[in-house]
Design an enzyme around this catalytic site. Structure first.
Site, PDB file in Angstrom:
ATOM      1  CB  SER A  10      26.821 116.730  -3.238  1.00 26.66           C
ATOM      2  OG  SER A  10      25.962 116.880  -4.353  1.00 26.66           O
ATOM      3  CE1 TYR A  27      23.464 113.057  -1.068  1.00 27.40           C
ATOM      4  CE2 TYR A  27      23.065 114.843  -2.618  1.00 27.40           C
ATOM      5  CZ  TYR A  27      23.876 113.825  -2.141  1.00 27.40           C
ATOM      6  OH  TYR A  27      25.093 113.594  -2.729  1.00 27.40           O
TER       7      TYR A  27
END
Length: 258
Positions: free
Chosen positions: A152, A165
């Site tokens: 990501s 995350y």
């Protein structure tokens, strides 16, 4: 050497896609099948996988559904054995299963921390452990294999309340760089794909009010990526000549600054 045509550059290849029951995984499985790969779709939701296989088959592609939770090491290894026994082994692995649960660290949402670490890191490693031997074997036989891990943009940039995350995705990106040095000499290309905001089910799992407000604001301010955008990027990197490896791909919405 793998042979293919320009219209179906992945013909003859076996592609395993995890997290294939929705979002980026689902779109990528369909696109890789369009490019000629025999896709193996792996996720927990069997009914969703069966529907995906039916769509791929109706479109003239080939697909096999294997229902498994990537956090269950034994289940993943059993799935890998089926791929080896029935299809001769994978030569393309899209390691995509993951979850995003942002929250301020002071909330001590330890169950959410654990869930993200278990799925985004341990699940990723379970899949790598089960399928990398197949990638090495098929690369020796066919001239190329691909390991593509979903990271990501959060692995690179800073977003408040996304600490856990983001840390799991930084692990994915850094791991991919290291694996490339190990596997590249064996003709296994390793890539980390780092998308910006993509409209998927990831946002549906978010419970933190601050993160939900931020996501809604970003949706009003710009057009998010679609899963198909990312799928086409993955199809492109897997279709490159065996000598070429896109080791890190960042794909962002045009309007997303960071």
């Amino acid at each position: 050497m793998t042979t293919h045509t320009s219209a179906r550059p992945l013909a003859g290849r076996v592609a395993v896609v995890t997290g294939a029951s929705s979002g980026i995984g689902e779109a990528t499985a369909e696109h890789l099948a369009e490019l000629g790969a025999h896709v193996v779709v792996l996720a927990r939701r069997a009914e969703r996988l069966d529907a995906l296989v039916a769509r791929v088959t109706r479109a003239g592609g080939r697909a096999l559904a294997l229902a498994a939770d990537v956090t269950d090491e034994a289940a993943v290894r059993a799935a890998a054995e089926r791929v080896a026994n029935e299809l001769g082994g994978a030569d393309l692995l899209f390691n995509n299963a993951g979850v995003m649960l942002p929250a301020p660290v002071e909330e001590l949402a330890t169950d959410q921390w654990r869930h993200q670490i278990d799925l985004n890191i341990t699940g990723l490693m379970n899949v790598i452990g089960a399928f990398v031997p197949q990638l090495v074997k098929t690369a020796a036989e066919r001239g190329v294999a691909d390991l593509v891990n979903t990271s990501s943009i959060a692995a690179q940039n800073i977003f408040p309340n996304f600490a856990v995350y983001s840390a799991t995705k930084a692990y994915v990106t850094h791991l991919s760089r290291h694996l490339r040095t190990e596997l590249g000499p064996k003709n296994v290309r390793v890539s980390a794909v780092e998308p910006g905001i993509v409209g998927t089910e990831l946002q549906d799992h978010v419970t933190d009010e601050g993160a939900l407000a931020w996501l809604e604001g970003s949706k009003q301010a710009m057009e998010w990526l679609t899963p198909q955008d990312v799928a086409h990027a993955i199809g492109f990197l897997a279709s490159l000549p065996p000598r070429a490896n896109l080791q890190q791909v960042t794909i962002m919405p045009t309007g997303q600054a960071s």
